[in-house]
Design an enzyme around this catalytic site. Structure first.
Site: not given
Length: 191
Positions: A89, A178
């Site tokens: 995705h 992150t």
């Protein structure tokens, strides 16, 4: 009529999407963190390992829904490392997209305000770049979610720092180490 509408309870729906669909411990922690705001309903958890994606629905009064979404974003930021993320995705961040949908007693404009409020909070408190989309878009080029995601995580990570057209609405013009970036907005129901 106006008096009746002013007494109508305000209900907003939010369907945050996260870049995790494999690790059940992480999935459950993000889902449970959304439930920490007791005045909302959190349900319809869905996840898929090949897409490496999860989503769920939050429903309640606007401020409570926003707080629930923020708690889930905060947890996803701690638990998901986009530098290691692989999935089918399209995505740009640990929390990929957070749409607010007016349900009852709330206008689209009020959902736009909610998206802006959450965007500012995420940018300032979590250090994540935030792009506003759909009815919340501040630039026509960001109205469509697919356009915001051009280049996905890897491409936008570079573009955000070099291309002024790819600067976020809130937060730094540098990806979170992150968590990447997030798209927040207001839209109608998806059919």
């Amino acid at each position: 009529m106006l008096e009746r509408e002013s007494r109508m309870k305000q209900i907003v729906e939010c369907v945050p999407n996260f870049s995790e669909g494999k690790d059940k411990r992480i999935i459950d922690e993000i889902f449970e963190s959304a439930k920490s705001v007791k005045s909302v309903k959190v349900f319809e958890l869905e996840y898929n390992s090949s897409h490496n994606r999860m989503l769920f629905t939050i429903v309640g009064e606007p401020e409570a829904v926003m707080n629930s979404a923020f708690e889930s974003i905060k947890t996803a930021t701690k638990l998901i490392d986009m530098n290691k993320h692989v999935g089918e995705h399209p995505r740009i961040g640990a929390t990929d997209v957070v749409p607010f949908v007016p349900v009852s007693g709330v206008s689209m404009e009020e959902c736009v305000e909610l998206a802006n409020k959450l965007g500012k909070k995420v940018g300032e408190e979590l250090g994540i770049p935030v792009y506003l989309y759909e009815a919340s878009a501040t630039k026509e080029s960001n109205r469509n979610l697919a356009d915001v995601r051009i280049g996905q995580y890897e491409g936008l990570k570079v573009e955000i720092e070099k291309n002024p057209d790819r600067r976020p609405d809130f937060g730094s013009s540098k990806f979170h180490p992150t968590a990447g970036a997030v798209v927040i907005g207001a839209r109608k129901y998806l059919v």
